[in-house]
Design an enzyme around this catalytic site. Structure first.
Site, mmCIF file in Angstrom:
data_model
loop_
_atom_site.group_PDB
_atom_site.id
_atom_site.type_symbol
_atom_site.label_atom_id
_atom_site.label_comp_id
_atom_site.label_asym_id
_atom_site.label_seq_id
_atom_site.Cartn_x
_atom_site.Cartn_y
_atom_site.Cartn_z
ATOM 1 C CB CYS A 1 8.117 -26.696 65.737
ATOM 2 S SG CYS A 1 7.670 -28.432 65.621
ATOM 3 C CG HIS B 1 11.912 -24.635 69.921
ATOM 4 N ND1 HIS B 1 10.696 -24.239 69.424
ATOM 5 C CD2 HIS B 1 12.090 -25.908 69.479
ATOM 6 C CE1 HIS B 1 10.163 -25.225 68.710
ATOM 7 N NE2 HIS B 1 10.983 -26.253 68.736
ATOM 8 C CD GLU C 1 16.024 -23.305 72.930
ATOM 9 O OE1 GLU C 1 15.299 -24.292 73.164
ATOM 10 O OE2 GLU C 1 15.576 -22.151 72.748
ATOM 11 C CE LYS D 1 7.473 -25.168 71.874
ATOM 12 N NZ LYS D 1 8.388 -24.014 71.767
ATOM 13 C CG HIS E 1 5.790 -28.113 70.535
ATOM 14 N ND1 HIS E 1 5.518 -26.936 69.858
ATOM 15 C CD2 HIS E 1 6.884 -28.642 69.929
ATOM 16 C CE1 HIS E 1 6.409 -26.780 68.890
ATOM 17 N NE2 HIS E 1 7.249 -27.802 68.913
ATOM 18 C CG PHE F 1 9.994 -32.419 63.354
ATOM 19 C CD1 PHE F 1 11.046 -32.556 64.236
ATOM 20 C CD2 PHE F 1 8.879 -33.216 63.554
ATOM 21 C CE1 PHE F 1 10.987 -33.442 65.299
ATOM 22 C CE2 PHE F 1 8.805 -34.105 64.607
ATOM 23 C CZ PHE F 1 9.857 -34.215 65.482
#
Lengths: 408, 428
Positions: free
Chosen positions: B178, B318, B329, B350, B355, B414
């Protein structure tokens, strides 16, 4: 009025201070040197017939991946890579140095896509008997796919596993794209160290050849050799083809001053790495290689030059590369070619890093191992070898060249 | 600075600027449509119709259905999405000439592999034996399907795009999960700083919503299952957030050295002041509870740009909407920004576009630049139930006018790969 462009800062030497390599020939540099000097490859003609493969030697995974839980989270290609990365860190003498590992950069060239062959086959069989393919896929994939398989086949999870198992965390990038990914990974790592963007970088990749699902992609383009094993150049006469080989290869690239400060010992110097692409019209790849050779020529000395070729054996590319190398010899370059795929097979993303590793091994010994073919293309070389040229032309795309010299 | 007309940064490196942007997401095609929807707080998330979703826990996504890819496969749609974004970026930048981009291509692309329709097609080509397995597929493959080889090699999409746009040298396809889109930009910044290139084309693209991809993420319990209403599923920073929503899209940026951009009289959209990166060594899908890698990533970006946290006016989060990501975060922003954390608006694109995975870092960098250029911060929508453990200004539900001259854009992947970018207005 614009000011003159700032001069490019001077490049610094990039040393290879660690190598981890596992393949069908063994584990580590010494076993590879012994095997390259002995007769014959380690090849299995029957397990995946009609496709021969170079199978991985048996490894005690726990020596580099101590936790069984970590091993279980990986498919074989990730285990090979994580294992080889551990060997490279140990070879460089930084395996247990958290202060260095924390700022060690990493570039991995990765494939991925190892699938659950049993599950796929069962689903495919049922899929062919139904008109409700969408519904069947939803039901079967939801129940048959192991949740962890996704992570075990994601390309960037080789790097992820290396960070987890070996604590390399300075940075982490994964390049994809078959042979070119391996070329570009080493090229980028070299450029970052040479330009002071990085002091030390772990770079490499892995490939597991012993899988039917991985062969499928290449058979679609009819790239695979389908007869009993033969050396790379010998395959030309019978139409050509590539034989895949399992391997895991990682290099530690490091600036000379960083290596000196921490007491690292160079195995060899990586002078430069070049990469380009073309659409593979006849002569395209050779034209790129000629340009790359010219760009390196100033740094090539008078002594005999070992050429470790990444030739896949695929035609007509192998013939084109052979003609290019014959041409260099005819123009007066004192060279001795070895298509290393004749011993370790072809390892896609890992092939270029493997060639760099074996080139470093060659110049560190100061001599070249015997010819690997029976066509006469590869000649004996008795002279002292201080430089090795690496060529890699991908089976479909990507042309790379590198020069490795004895560390002074 | 005067000696080089400001074309070198505080550390003596070439200043890297953006001169072109292209965007396509489930909200629409092009900068204008996307920005209008994003600042109106509109969601692009909907019920998936590309394939049957019967029996699946998650049935929604931000598929881009208005871009053709027939027959559907992920690399085909990813290529077409990237193509749209690249064309728009190059047009805005007016760099090079048609089919002759004067620099390398860095392409963040989702991993590709053969998909079920092709397996089925191959097996049928040899009579669909019962049982069928990989020997069946190899037998069919041996008849020769170079089209499928080129479609499913990892290098395929980048090679096609490199041909079409005439980028220079070996195109790099990359994945940091990502964080991929941000990594592509980072590689472009580094190439220009090294002097290896005057310009670079950096792209993130992802068009990979098919049944298996959706099911894989679902099996990792990563996805929101609140399917109805679809547009309410992505709830970053909310107390009832329950996962991310898979989405598609692409963004392309034309990067140039400031010197190169000025020399050709290009309009400068913003400056890429810094990129920071740190890998996590904790777990394959979770970050270390101490936040060390993410904190280190944010700090590395600020350090690379040579600025302090107080210099950041807005954080493009993010913000995936998974319980884990948003908590970590927030913790990291609080650790790095200290007292300033509550004063900096932070919102998640997002919440509206979902995403976009491999593309996210690139899409969100483009939206960060538009935030600066337009002086308007896109909201975090679906923020009905605030999470008391996230005491940040998440710009809830409605866009906000604000003077923004510097953005921190975060991408965490990830596999523990984290990248943050510092994006600033053109220096006056």
């Amino acid at each position: 009025m614009t000011s003159p462009a700032p001069a490019k800062p001077a490049r610094r030497d990039v040393l290879i201070t660690g190598i981890g390599i596992v393949s069908s020939l063994g584990e580590g540099l010494d076993q590879h040197w012994t095997a390259l000097n002995a007769a014959g490859p380690n090849v299995d003609n029957s397990a995946f017939a009609p496709y021969p493969v170079h199978p991985m030697v048996e490894l005690d995974l726990s020596t580099q991946i101590p936790k069984r839980g970590d091993q279980r989270q990986m498919e074989p290609w990730q285990r090979l890579g994580t294992y080889a990365a551990g060997l490279a860190l140990a070879s460089a003498g930084i395996k247990d140095q958290p202060e260095i590992l924390e700022r060690t950069d990493m570039i991995v060239s990765a494939g991925g896509g190892e699938r659950d062959v049993e599950a796929d086959s069962a689903i495919l069989t049922d899929l062919l008997k139904t008109n409700e393919t969408g519904l069947l896929l939803n039901e079967r994939l939801s129940s048959d796919l192991r949740p962890t398989l996704f992570l075990a086949q994601l390309p960037n999870l080789l790097a992820g596993n290396i960070s987890i198992v070996h604590k390399v965390t300075g940075s982490s990038r994964t390049f994809m794209g078959e042979e070119a990914a391996g070329i570009d990974a080493v090229r980028t790592a070299h450029a970052r160290v040479a330009s002071r963007q990085s002091d030390i970088c772990l770079v490499g990749g892995s490939y597991n050849a012993e899988r039917l699902d991985m062969m499928l992609l290449f058979e679609l383009g009819n790239y695979l050799w389908r007869e009993d094993w033969a050396p790379v150049w010998d395959r030309i006469a019978k139409g050509g083809g590539l034989v895949t080989g399992s391997m895991g290869v990682f290099l530690i690239l490091e600036s000379a001053d960083h290596a000196e400060k921490r007491g690292g010992t160079p195995i060899a110097r990586l002078d430069d790495v070049l990469a380009d692409r073309c659409k593979r019209q006849p002569g395209d790849a050779a034209a790129i290689a000629k340009g790359q050779f010219e760009a390196l020529r100033d740094r090539i000395g008078d002594g005999p030059l070992a050429v470790l070729s990444g030739a896949t054996g695929v035609e007509p590319l192998a013939s084109e590369e052979k003609a290019f190398l014959d041409g260099l010899a005819e123009q007066g370059t004192d060279l001795a070619v070895r298509a290393v795929g004749s011993r370790i097979g072809h390892g896609l993303e890992a092939q270029f890093p493997a060639l760099v590793a074996l080139a470093a091994l060659t110049v560190s010994h100061g001599s070249l191992f015997p010819p690997l073919d029976s066509t006469g293309m590869e000649r004996e070389s008795s002279g002292s070898i201080t430089q090795a040229l690496i060529t890699t032309w991908g089976h479909w795309r990507g042309e790379g060249m590198a020069l490795v010299s004895r560390a002074t | 600075m005067a000696a080089n007309n400001g074309t070198l940064d505080k550390k003596g490196r070439p200043v890297v600027v953006v001169t072109g942007m292209g965007i396509v997401t489930s909200l629409g095609q092009g900068r204008a449509d996307n920005w209008a929807a994003l600042t109106a707080g509109r969601s692009g998330i909907h019920q998936i119709t590309r394939f049957p979703t019967d029996g699946l826990r998650t049935t929604i996504g931000g598929t881009v259905d208005f871009v053709e890819a027939e027959p559907f496969c992920a690399p085909a749609l990813s290529e077409n999405l990237a193509d749209i974004a690249m064309a728009e970026a190059i047009e805005q930048s007016a760099i090079g000439s048609r089919g002759d981009f004067p620099g390398p291509l860095f392409l963040a692309a989702a991993p590709v592999e053969m998909e079920w329709p092709q397996r089925e097609e191959l097996a049928r080509a040899v009579g669909a034996p019962d049982p069928s397995d990989y020997h069946t597929l190899l037998e069919a493959a041996h008849k020769g399907r170079p089209d499928l080889h080129e479609r499913f090699v990892f290098a395929g999409v980048a090679e096609t795009l490199a041909d079409r746009y005439g980028t220079k040298g070996s195109p790099i396809s990359l994945s940091t999960a990502c964080a991929s889109g941000a990594t592509a930009i980072q590689l472009g910044i580094e190439a220009i700083r090294r002097g290896d290139a005057d310009a670079a084309l950096t792209v993130g693209t992802d068009g990979s919503i098919h049944a298996e991809a959706l099911i894989r993420f679902s099996l990792l319990s990563a996805l929101s299952t609140q399917n109805d209403p679809a547009e309410g599923a992505a709830k970053p920073f909310s107390k009832n957030r329950d996962g991310f929503v898979m989405a598609e899209g692409a963004a392309a940026l034309v990067l140039e050295s400031l010197e190169h951009a000025r020399a050709r009289g290009a309009k400068i959209l913003g400056v890429l002041e810094g990129a920071g990166e740190r890998a996590d060594s904790f777990h394959r899908t979770r970050s270390n509870p101490d936040g060390k890698a993410i904190i280190g990533c944010l700090e590395a970006a600020l350090n690379d740009a040579g600025i302090a946290p107080e210099d950041i006016d807005y954080i493009n989060a993010h913000g995936t909407g998974t319980p884990e990501n948003d908590k970590m975060e927030c913790l990291s922003v609080e650790a790095v920004f200290g007292d300033h954390a509550k004063a900096v608006p932070i919102s998640s694109n997002k919440s509206m576009i979902g995403h976009t995975l491999t593309a996210a870092g690139a899409v969100e960098a483009a939206f960060s630049l538009m935030t600066i250029l337009e002086g308007r911060i896109p909201p975090t929508i679906n923020h009905e139930i605030p999470d008391p453990t996230i005491p940040l200004d998440v710009v809830p539900n409605a866009a906000r006018d604000a003077s923004v001259s510097r953005v921190l854009s975060n991408s965490f992947g990830f596999g523990g790969q984290n990248v943050s970018l510092v994006i600033a207005a053109e220096p006056s």
